[in-house]
Design an enzyme around this catalytic site. Structure first.
Site, PDB file in Angstrom:
ATOM      1  N   HIS A  63     -37.140  -2.488   0.179  1.00  0.00           N
ATOM      2  CA  HIS A  63     -36.591  -3.898  -0.220  1.00  0.00           C
ATOM      3  C   HIS A  63     -35.151  -3.754  -0.198  1.00  0.00           C
ATOM      4  CE1 HIS A  63     -37.216  -7.422  -2.904  1.00  0.00           C
ATOM      5  NE2 HIS A  63     -36.021  -7.763  -2.139  1.00  0.00           N
TER       6      HIS A  63
ATOM      7  N   ARG B  64     -40.608 -12.130   0.688  1.00  0.00           N
ATOM      8  CA  ARG B  64     -41.197 -11.518  -0.363  1.00  0.00           C
ATOM      9  C   ARG B  64     -42.627 -11.050   0.014  1.00  0.00           C
ATOM     10  NH1 ARG B  64     -36.880 -11.081  -2.293  1.00  0.00           N
ATOM     11  NH2 ARG B  64     -36.364 -11.744  -4.328  1.00  0.00           N
TER      12      ARG B  64
ATOM     13  N   GLU C 138     -43.817  -3.349  -5.982  1.00  0.00           N
ATOM     14  CA  GLU C 138     -42.647  -2.596  -5.505  1.00  0.00           C
ATOM     15  C   GLU C 138     -42.425  -1.676  -6.734  1.00  0.00           C
ATOM     16  OE1 GLU C 138     -39.418  -5.148  -3.945  1.00  0.00           O
ATOM     17  OE2 GLU C 138     -40.890  -5.732  -2.440  1.00  0.00           O
TER      18      GLU C 138
END
Ligand code: GLV
Length: 318
Positions: A281, A233, A262
């Site tokens: 991601h 993360r 994000e």
């Protein structure tokens, strides 16, 4: 979580996800009695949540301030941070996470980048675009050292993959308890002291209160030319201090799949930094089967009056 009344049988499920239609048809096929509504995350309505007893999705829908009559949330991700912060899901609601293993795909993501850096694939691609014959030294991955921060399911898969390539792999965890896949596991309190020995530093830790910011400016300052890979993360790494660490040679490169914000904003200087490899991601993405089977497995446990192994411990955050 023992207070959650069992047994529990999900009857009305709302799915909020990009692949909602595929997950819905998977669940319809495997559990025909289930009533299902499904939509893109942002299209889930307050009415849907008032109708449902169960919600399946990676993130809280915008309409989900209270989650209506939902009593069980099955998070389709391994990391459940979006259900715990900034607003924690009401503790009377059961939260489970996906049992799907992200170890193998994240290990592949790591191996791809380790080779990309070691064999200078980006520079070669650039030379090729410019029709430049640009020989360079090929340095082996075998014989290098890695430090994997996070020794859970994902960290262990990364360690196995790197070990198979001849890399010596140490780990860092909260407790520092030994784990078979690692030569040595250090407690996180020693993180700053052990980063200097590693050429590859792999972060695979969830976003929890304890992990937030652990890869701080002062830890970065102790690195010694490593390539930093983050597939956990964004919040665990001080992103602002990253460029400085690259400029000062504390890091020689970074491969980032996760970010504090994000999607990574188009204005971020990281996009134009040739030392940084960015991916959106995608290192460990839940599959339709993974989301569906995770729900079905947890549902079977709840119906048998057992708390699924995948119930999130609210104190630990995973
Ligand atoms: C993805 O990042 C996940 O937590 O599943």
């Amino acid at each position: 979580m023992s207070a959650f009344p069992l047994p529990f049988t999900p009857r009305r499920v709302v799915i909020g996800a990009g692949s909602h239609a595929a997950i819905a048809s998977y669940l319809r096929e495997h559990r025909p009695g289930l009533e299902i509504r499904s939509a893109e995350l942002t299209a889930v309505t307050g009415d849907d949540l008032a109708w449902a007893d169960t919600y399946v999705g990676f993130r809280r829908p915008p309409a989900g301030a209270t989650m209506g009559n939902v009593r069980w949330v099955h998070c389709t991700g391994a990391g459940v941070d979006s259900w715990l912060s900034p607003e924690e899901l009401d503790r009377s609601i059961l939260l489970t996470r996906t049992p799907e293993s992200f170890g193998p795909p994240i290990a592949e993501w790591v191996v791809a980048r380790v080779f990309a850096f070691q064999q200078q694939l980006l520079a070669l691609a650039e030379a090729q675009r410019e029709h430049r014959w640009a020989p360079r030294e090929r340095i082996a991955v075998s014989g290098t050292k890695a430090l994997v921060v996070g020794t859970g399911d994902v960290g262990r898969a990364v360690a196995r993959a790197l070990t198979a390539l001849g890399v010596t792999v140490d780990g860092v965890s909260r407790s520092g308890a030994p784990v078979t896949e690692f030569r040595t596991v250090y407690p996180v309190t020693e993180l700053a002291d052990v980063v200097a020995g590693a050429q590859w530093i792999v972060l695979v830790v969830p976003d929890t209160a304890q992990a937030r910011g652990i890869f701080s400016r002062s830890v970065l300052a102790r690195c010694d030319g490593a390539v930093l890979l983050n597939a956990g993360r964004g919040s665990t790494l001080d992103e602002d201090a990253l460029t400085e660490a690259l400029d000062h040679g504390r890091l020689s490169g970074a491969a980032l799949d996760v970010f504090t914000t994000e999607p990574l904003p188009a204005t971020s200087p990281l996009w134009d930094d040739a030392r940084v490899m960015i991916s959106p991601h995608i290192s460990g993405v839940t599959t339709v089967e993974g989301a569906g089977n995770g729900f079905l497995e947890c549902a079977a446990e709840l119906e048998a009056a057992r708390l699924p192994k995948w119930a999130v411990d609210r104190e630990r955050g995973y």
